[in-house]
Design a protein around this motif. Structure first.
Motif, PDB file in Angstrom:
ATOM      1  N   ALA A 157      -2.236  12.487   0.402  1.00 15.62           N
ATOM      2  CA  ALA A 157      -1.915  12.092  -0.975  1.00 15.62           C
ATOM      3  C   ALA A 157      -0.410  11.996  -1.191  1.00 15.62           C
ATOM      4  O   ALA A 157       0.081  11.056  -1.839  1.00 15.62           O
ATOM      5  CB  ALA A 157      -2.533  13.081  -1.953  1.00 15.62           C
ATOM      6  N   VAL A 158       0.353  12.956  -0.658  1.00 18.89           N
ATOM      7  CA  VAL A 158       1.806  12.947  -0.822  1.00 18.89           C
ATOM      8  C   VAL A 158       2.421  11.737  -0.121  1.00 18.89           C
ATOM      9  O   VAL A 158       3.314  11.076  -0.670  1.00 18.89           O
ATOM     10  CB  VAL A 158       2.413  14.263  -0.281  1.00 18.89           C
ATOM     11  N   CYS A 159       1.935  11.424   1.072  1.00 16.84           N
ATOM     12  CA  CYS A 159       2.447  10.257   1.805  1.00 16.84           C
ATOM     13  C   CYS A 159       2.106   8.962   1.071  1.00 16.84           C
ATOM     14  O   CYS A 159       2.969   8.086   0.894  1.00 16.84           O
ATOM     15  CB  CYS A 159       1.864  10.223   3.221  1.00 16.84           C
ATOM     16  N   ARG A 160       0.864   8.823   0.633  1.00 18.64           N
ATOM     17  CA  ARG A 160       0.445   7.606  -0.063  1.00 18.64           C
ATOM     18  C   ARG A 160       1.238   7.405  -1.362  1.00 18.64           C
ATOM     19  O   ARG A 160       1.668   6.297  -1.668  1.00 18.64           O
ATOM     20  CB  ARG A 160      -1.053   7.655  -0.390  1.00 18.64           C
ATOM     21  N   PRO A 201       8.233   1.888  -1.950  1.00 24.49           N
ATOM     22  CA  PRO A 201       8.122   1.156  -0.684  1.00 24.49           C
ATOM     23  C   PRO A 201       9.513   0.899  -0.101  1.00 24.49           C
ATOM     24  O   PRO A 201      10.408   0.458  -0.831  1.00 24.49           O
ATOM     25  CB  PRO A 201       7.434  -0.154  -1.080  1.00 24.49           C
ATOM     26  N   PRO A 202       9.735   1.191   1.185  1.00 22.37           N
ATOM     27  CA  PRO A 202      11.069   0.977   1.767  1.00 22.37           C
ATOM     28  C   PRO A 202      11.545  -0.467   1.648  1.00 22.37           C
ATOM     29  O   PRO A 202      12.738  -0.717   1.483  1.00 22.37           O
ATOM     30  CB  PRO A 202      10.875   1.383   3.238  1.00 22.37           C
ATOM     31  N   VAL A 203      10.615  -1.418   1.757  1.00 18.28           N
ATOM     32  CA  VAL A 203      10.927  -2.831   1.540  1.00 18.28           C
ATOM     33  C   VAL A 203      10.379  -3.207   0.166  1.00 18.28           C
ATOM     34  O   VAL A 203       9.172  -3.353  -0.003  1.00 18.28           O
ATOM     35  CB  VAL A 203      10.295  -3.721   2.634  1.00 18.28           C
ATOM     36  N   PRO A 204      11.234  -3.355  -0.851  1.00 22.59           N
ATOM     37  CA  PRO A 204      10.728  -3.532  -2.217  1.00 22.59           C
ATOM     38  C   PRO A 204      10.136  -4.908  -2.503  1.00 22.59           C
ATOM     39  O   PRO A 204       9.286  -5.048  -3.376  1.00 22.59           O
ATOM     40  CB  PRO A 204      11.955  -3.275  -3.092  1.00 22.59           C
ATOM     41  N   LEU A 217       6.619  -6.396  -4.016  1.00 25.82           N
ATOM     42  CA  LEU A 217       5.694  -5.375  -3.518  1.00 25.82           C
ATOM     43  C   LEU A 217       5.758  -4.120  -4.389  1.00 25.82           C
ATOM     44  O   LEU A 217       4.729  -3.524  -4.712  1.00 25.82           O
ATOM     45  CB  LEU A 217       6.036  -5.023  -2.069  1.00 25.82           C
ATOM     46  N   GLN A 218       6.959  -3.731  -4.761  1.00 22.71           N
ATOM     47  CA  GLN A 218       7.133  -2.521  -5.559  1.00 22.71           C
ATOM     48  C   GLN A 218       6.518  -2.678  -6.942  1.00 22.71           C
ATOM     49  O   GLN A 218       5.850  -1.764  -7.445  1.00 22.71           O
ATOM     50  CB  GLN A 218       8.613  -2.188  -5.685  1.00 22.71           C
ATOM     51  N   TYR A 277      -3.152  -1.416   3.280  1.00 23.28           N
ATOM     52  CA  TYR A 277      -3.137   0.042   3.182  1.00 23.28           C
ATOM     53  C   TYR A 277      -3.350   0.489   1.741  1.00 23.28           C
ATOM     54  O   TYR A 277      -2.494   0.309   0.883  1.00 23.28           O
ATOM     55  CB  TYR A 277      -1.786   0.543   3.715  1.00 23.28           C
ATOM     56  N   SER A 278      -4.537   1.023   1.437  1.00 23.51           N
ATOM     57  CA  SER A 278      -4.799   1.767   0.198  1.00 23.51           C
ATOM     58  C   SER A 278      -4.465   1.029  -1.094  1.00 23.51           C
ATOM     59  O   SER A 278      -3.830   1.604  -1.986  1.00 23.51           O
ATOM     60  CB  SER A 278      -4.026   3.092   0.222  1.00 23.51           C
ATOM     61  N   HIS A 279      -4.846  -0.221  -1.242  1.00 25.92           N
ATOM     62  CA  HIS A 279      -4.565  -1.013  -2.447  1.00 25.92           C
ATOM     63  C   HIS A 279      -3.065  -1.182  -2.680  1.00 25.92           C
ATOM     64  O   HIS A 279      -2.645  -1.516  -3.796  1.00 25.92           O
ATOM     65  CB  HIS A 279      -5.199  -0.388  -3.696  1.00 25.92           C
ATOM     66  N   LEU A 280      -2.264  -0.947  -1.656  1.00 26.21           N
ATOM     67  CA  LEU A 280      -0.816  -1.035  -1.773  1.00 26.21           C
ATOM     68  C   LEU A 280      -0.294  -2.255  -1.041  1.00 26.21           C
ATOM     69  O   LEU A 280      -0.855  -2.671  -0.025  1.00 26.21           O
ATOM     70  CB  LEU A 280      -0.155   0.225  -1.193  1.00 26.21           C
TER      71      LEU A 280
END
Length: 543
Positions: free
Chosen positions: A379-382, A389-392, A433-434, A472-475
């Motif tokens: 959960a913390v990672c997601r 996101p590192p690439v916005p 993406l962000q 990945y996870s609706h992201l």
């Protein structure tokens, strides 16, 4: 006659260049576009449009303003009045990433910039060329192969842990989290990705990591000039461009050149060593850092066994190494640094996560499958990858006129309701993406809050039904479709191994210094808003 034709050649090239520039950048001034009816912010200037606002290091406020005022579909302004489309509508993103993916390719300045910096690797190729490379690379990033790399990840991470423990043996100490995450990420990419050790992870940093951390901040300053790179490349040779760059009196250009030279030399050296080891037989390969299990060893073996038409040439293999070093180091290290900052800001979350990983470790390293079964760690990672996101954002360019469908209708400048948009060929599209990951219409009114607990309960029904095309996870953090991030499983494993070791041994707190995250191709932290030095100091102590 021949001499006359040769004399005319420079003039012809120059004339071609002028005509191309006029057609490419001045045509929108005289030809009405179907995008004219889409709302968006005003252009800041005729020459640069909104480019400074989009790409400058403090652009996050502008992006938030565009999201708030204009929603999932809006117009931005590029060079000389060219209209760009800003998107985070789910159905539009699905069209771009999956359904009509062949109609949307990487923008030329991004491809050409990657070609110059890293060579003809995965992020510098398009179409069938890209698909051929991806087909060869897909198997080496599978979950089964990540399972084999887990012991290597722990070996590297424990080296880092021992050095940090020595630094704080006499009590809490201020350490640069970004430096340690970058050095460790580079070594993980080196050993797990290439079977090569870049950094002994002692207290003295190695040259490669120091240089690579500078690449993103320094190239950010060159975004607008890079937009002319496709045209310049089409009329000049690499050797000519090299000589011109060497003569430029700009510190940023010279430092970027130094970084690229070091990266290419390193990649070639590693390739030659790996090739020699492989041709020496399996016994010799076993003496390599990761006993031949690293990604590039597996790739080289597969490439040798492939048919002639499927085989990748040497320059592309070396380019994959350079790409892996760059992408694998900066994205994950910056994500991990952000995560450590959030844990320092939320000590109750840090303590809860520490209890989970300490209980799971029970005196030993947590195995690959066990790591995937720790709910709070996941959960913390997601949540960190969702909100930060590192690439916005990424940019795409339409390869033909196309109809872009929308999940929700928008109202045009003239009041017309539109359920789809006619996008002309050659249009640059900013896929945010962000903004997608933070969309309150899908994630709820607390979308801008960092709340790991949201992943421990059912997600909003609207999100489940939105058909977000991310892998990945609706992201959209790792994008989607055939240009999604191949290394996202590598990155996830890296983050979980690092957290399981770090939190079992250390506590992280804020220092009180002003921490600023800067907008770029990959976001990066600085102390204050002026410094170009990438860093994020935290107070570290033993537990």
């Amino acid at each position: 006659m021949l001499l006359f034709q040769l004399a005319l050649l420079p003039l012809s090239v120059s004339l071609y260049g002028v005509v191309w520039l006029l057609w490419r950048y001045l045509r929108p001034l005289f030809v009405k576009s179907p995008l004219d009816n889409v709302r968006g912010p005003r252009s800041q200037s005729f020459i640069q449009g909104n480019l400074n606002q989009i790409f400058e290091r403090h652009a996050s406020d502008f992006h938030r303003y565009v999201e708030r005022e204009f929603g999932p579909v809006s117009i931005l302004h590029g060079l000389l009045g060219n209209k760009w489309l800003h998107i985070y509508d789910p159905r539009a993103m699905h069209s771009i990433a999956v359904k009509d993916r062949d109609a949307y390719e990487e923008v030329p300045f991004f491809r050409e910039g990657n070609q110059v910096m890293f060579g003809p690797g995965l992020i510098a190729t398009v179409g069938d060329h890209h698909r051929k490379q991806r087909k060869m690379l897909n198997p080496v990033f599978s979950a089964s192969h990540m399972r084999n790399l887990t012991p290597i990840f722990y070996e590297v991470t424990n080296k880092m842990k021992n050095t940090i423990a020595n630094s704080v043996r006499d009590g809490p100490a201020e350490l640069d989290a970004l430096t340690w995450m970058s050095r460790t990420a580079l070594e993980l990419v080196g050993q797990g990705g290439m079977g090569y050790s870049f950094d002994s992870l002692t207290e003295t940093p190695e040259k490669h990591g120091e240089l690579m951390r500078d690449l993103v901040p320094y190239t950010t300053k060159l975004v607008v000039p890079l937009m002319f790179l496709p045209f310049i490349s089409s009329i000049t040779t690499p050797s000519f461009r090299r000589r011109v760059v060497e003569m430029l009196p700009f510190k940023s250009a010279q430092h970027v050149r130094e970084i690229i030279d070091d990266l290419h030399a390193t990649s070639r050296s590693v390739y030659n060593a790996k090739r020699s080891a492989l041709t020496g037989g399996d016994e010799k390969t076993k003496h390599d850092v990761s006993e031949g299990k690293d990604i590039m060893s597996v790739l080289l073996k597969a490439n040798i066994a492939a048919s002639e038409e499927e085989r990748l040439p040497e320059d592309e293999l070396i380019a994959q190494m350079s790409t892996l070093i760059y992408a694998g180091m900066d994205t994950t290290s910056n994500a991990m640094t952000r995560l450590l900052q959030k844990l320092a800001e939320h000590p109750e979350v840090q303590e809860k996560l520490r209890q989970e990983v300490v209980s799971a470790r029970d005196g030993h390293d947590i195995g690959y499958d066990e790591l995937q079964q720790l709910p709070y760690l996941d959960a913390v990672c997601r949540e960190t990858l969702r909100l930060y996101p590192p690439v916005p954002f990424v940019c795409r360019e339409t390869q033909r006129d196309i109809i872009l469908p929308l999940s929700q209708a928008i109202r045009g400048v003239d009041g017309q309701v539109m359920t789809q948009i006619h996008v002309p060929k050659g249009t640059t599209i900013v896929v945010d993406l962000q903004a997608s990951n933070r969309n309150p219409a899908l994630w709820g009114q607390d979308a801008y809050e960092w709340k790991p607990e949201r992943w421990l309960a059912p997600l909003p029904e609207g999100l489940e039904n939105a058909n977000i095309p991310g892998v990945y996870s609706h992201l959209m953090t790792f994008f989607g479709g055939q240009r999604s991030c191949l290394g996202f499983k590598f990155s996830q494993l890296e983050m979980k191994v690092l957290l399981s070791v770090l939190l079992s041994n250390f506590k992280f707190s804020l220092t009180g210094k002003p921490l600023v995250w800067n907008n770029s191709a990959i976001t990066y932290p600085t102390v204050g808003s002026v410094s170009l030095k990438s860093e994020l100091p935290l107070l570290v102590e033993r537990v």
